[in-house]
Design a protein around this motif. Structure first.
Motif, mmCIF file in Angstrom:
data_model
loop_
_atom_site.group_PDB
_atom_site.id
_atom_site.type_symbol
_atom_site.label_atom_id
_atom_site.label_comp_id
_atom_site.label_asym_id
_atom_site.label_seq_id
_atom_site.Cartn_x
_atom_site.Cartn_y
_atom_site.Cartn_z
ATOM 1 N N ALA A 1 23.681 -10.554 -2.209
ATOM 2 C CA ALA A 1 22.264 -10.416 -1.585
ATOM 3 C C ALA A 1 21.500 -9.466 -2.099
ATOM 4 N N ARG A 2 22.061 -8.502 -3.095
ATOM 5 C CA ARG A 2 21.215 -7.248 -3.930
ATOM 6 C C ARG A 2 19.838 -7.518 -4.330
ATOM 7 N N ARG A 3 19.659 -8.829 -4.532
ATOM 8 C CA ARG A 3 18.444 -9.173 -5.242
ATOM 9 C C ARG A 3 17.256 -9.243 -4.040
ATOM 10 N N LEU A 4 17.901 -9.200 -2.884
ATOM 11 C CA LEU A 4 16.846 -9.075 -1.916
ATOM 12 C C LEU A 4 16.540 -7.755 -1.559
ATOM 13 N N PHE A 5 16.909 -6.818 -2.117
ATOM 14 C CA PHE A 5 16.693 -5.409 -1.923
ATOM 15 C C PHE A 5 15.121 -4.981 -1.934
ATOM 16 N N TRP A 6 14.435 -5.550 -3.321
ATOM 17 C CA TRP A 6 13.119 -5.325 -2.838
ATOM 18 C C TRP A 6 12.148 -6.086 -2.019
ATOM 19 N N SER A 7 12.506 -7.281 -1.728
ATOM 20 C CA SER A 7 12.164 -7.839 -0.442
ATOM 21 C C SER A 7 11.975 -6.991 0.485
ATOM 22 N N ALA A 8 13.208 -6.624 1.004
ATOM 23 C CA ALA A 8 13.374 -5.543 2.269
ATOM 24 C C ALA A 8 12.318 -4.378 2.018
ATOM 25 N N VAL A 9 12.223 -3.777 1.002
ATOM 26 C CA VAL A 9 11.550 -2.568 0.622
ATOM 27 C C VAL A 9 10.003 -2.946 0.960
ATOM 28 N N VAL A 10 9.510 -3.989 0.378
ATOM 29 C CA VAL A 10 7.975 -4.625 0.374
ATOM 30 C C VAL A 10 7.699 -4.988 2.091
ATOM 31 N N LEU A 11 8.899 -5.613 2.776
ATOM 32 C CA LEU A 11 8.880 -5.743 4.034
ATOM 33 C C LEU A 11 8.412 -4.681 4.776
ATOM 34 N N ILE A 12 9.081 -3.496 4.788
ATOM 35 C CA ILE A 12 8.927 -2.288 5.184
ATOM 36 C C ILE A 12 7.707 -1.429 4.844
ATOM 37 N N GLY A 13 7.344 -1.538 3.709
ATOM 38 C CA GLY A 13 6.048 -1.258 3.245
ATOM 39 C C GLY A 13 4.485 -1.788 3.771
#
Length: 168
Positions: free
Chosen positions: A21-33
């Protein structure tokens, strides 16, 4: 424990997993931002912009950069049973590929620098006849490699034993 001679071998689930699931890291950053920026700019926009425009842009960014990558990650699954390896893939149209342990295959493991940091890797299964089956970004790749090697060995022993008992 081996089943008795001539007894049908039940297919059991050994492992079911998805890619790391590490490929979802940037998705989590985008969601928070996006959530932070939307909260900051709501009722605080320059003239000419309205709040509905901000909410529409935030919703579009979340759908395209968070939900779609998550659904793509969720759509691929790997299953190892006592008889075969199954790869299921696809959002709308599902595809499924299988590789039997009995036929035997070679196992290749490739680990990049980032994959090594996360304990992941890509496993390639090739039986020499069909196109190789790739398990991409497998978490705990060394454990999965050992499980596959053990399943090949057990299935080869059972197939050989059944072939010998059939000749007698």
């Amino acid at each position: 424990m081996m089943p008795p001679h001539g007894a049908p071998v039940e297919e059991l689930l050994v492992a079911r997993f998805r890619s790391h699931a590490r490929r979802l890291f940037w998705s989590a950053v985008v969601l928070i931002g996006v959530c932070g920026a939307t909260a900051y700019f709501y009722d605080n926009l320059p003239s000419g912009f309205e709040d509905w425009m901000l909410l529409a842009a935030a919703a579009a960014a979340i759908v395209l950069l968070v939900i779609v990558p998550f659904l793509i990650w969720l759509s691929r699954s790997y299953t190892i049973t006592t008889r075969r390896v199954i790869v299921r893939d696809g959002l709308g149209a599902r595809s499924r590929r299988e590789l039997s342990h009995t036929r035997g295959y070679s196992i290749g493991v490739r680990r990049g620098i980032i994959q090594r940091m996360w304990g992941a890797g890509t496993i390639t299964l090739s039986n020499g006849i069909d196109a190789p089956l790739r398990l991409v970004n497998v978490p705990s790749v060394n454990l999965v490699h050992e499980v596959l090697a053990d399943q090949i060995e057990v299935n080869q022993i059972l197939a050989h034993r059944d072939a010998q008992s059939g000749q007698a």
